[in-house]
Design an enzyme around this catalytic site. Structure first.
Site, PDB file in Angstrom:
ATOM      1  N   PRO A   1       0.810  -1.215   0.000  1.00  0.00           N
ATOM      2  CA  PRO A   1       0.000   0.000   0.000  1.00  0.00           C
ATOM      3  C   PRO A   1       0.850   1.274   0.000  1.00  0.00           C
ATOM      4  CG  PRO A   1      -0.884  -1.569   1.549  1.00  0.00           C
ATOM      5  CD  PRO A   1       0.433  -2.125   1.072  1.00  0.00           C
ATOM      6  N   CYS A   2       0.431   2.239  -0.795  1.00  0.00           N
ATOM      7  CA  CYS A   2       1.178   3.489  -0.923  1.00  0.00           C
ATOM      8  C   CYS A   2       0.578   4.624  -0.095  1.00  0.00           C
ATOM      9  CB  CYS A   2       1.244   3.907  -2.389  1.00  0.00           C
ATOM     10  SG  CYS A   2      -0.375   4.253  -3.105  1.00  0.00           S
ATOM     11  N   GLN A   3      -0.583   4.400   0.517  1.00  0.00           N
ATOM     12  CA  GLN A   3      -1.277   5.490   1.200  1.00  0.00           C
ATOM     13  C   GLN A   3      -0.417   6.164   2.265  1.00  0.00           C
ATOM     14  OE1 GLN A   3      -2.445   2.404   0.832  1.00  0.00           O
ATOM     15  NE2 GLN A   3      -4.616   2.364   0.377  1.00  0.00           N
TER      16      GLN A   3
ATOM     17  N   PHE B   1       2.691   6.726   2.207  1.00  0.00           N
ATOM     18  CA  PHE B   1       3.794   7.480   1.622  1.00  0.00           C
ATOM     19  C   PHE B   1       3.316   8.557   0.648  1.00  0.00           C
ATOM     20  CE2 PHE B   1       5.255   3.168   2.507  1.00  0.00           C
ATOM     21  CZ  PHE B   1       6.270   3.436   3.413  1.00  0.00           C
ATOM     22  N   SER B   2       2.071   8.464   0.219  1.00  0.00           N
ATOM     23  CA  SER B   2       1.534   9.335  -0.819  1.00  0.00           C
ATOM     24  C   SER B   2       1.272  10.751  -0.320  1.00  0.00           C
ATOM     25  CB  SER B   2       0.224   8.731  -1.336  1.00  0.00           C
ATOM     26  OG  SER B   2      -0.438   9.629  -2.184  1.00  0.00           O
TER      27      SER B   2
END
Length: 97
Positions: free
Chosen positions: A75-77, A79-80
């Site tokens: 999941p990138c949430q 770091f986004s």
């Protein structure tokens, strides 16, 4: 090639590797996705591919020789710039480890 997908999202790998849309003709053995919306998208587009849910709980179910490749994007949430940017302090960010 047969692959398993973890943190599947809406399944970019299957779009790229699958039989349709000029893909490679590779086959998804299963997905592992827990989020409600992506899981609904997977069920709609790939009704014959099992969604095994939480990839942290399927390790013992994956038998040697059943897939050729394991693909996944954690999941990138966390770091986004569109997310809370909790980095590794966010549980989702720790999945990268």
């Amino acid at each position: 090639m047969i692959y398993g997908s973890v943190c599947s999202g809406i399944e970019a790998a299957t779009v790229a590797w699958g039989a349709g849309h000029g893909g490679l003709g590779w086959e998804a053995a299963w997905f592992a996705e827990i989020e409600k919306y992506p899981s609904a998208v997977l069920a709609h587009h790939y009704p014959d591919v099992e969604n095994r849910g939480d990839f942290m709980r399927i390790k013992d179910d994956i038998k040697p020789g059943t897939i050729d490749i394991l693909v996944g994007g954690t999941p990138c949430q966390s770091f986004s710039v569109a997310g809370l940017r909790g980095g590794l302090a966010d549980d989702r960010g720790n999945l990268a480890l």
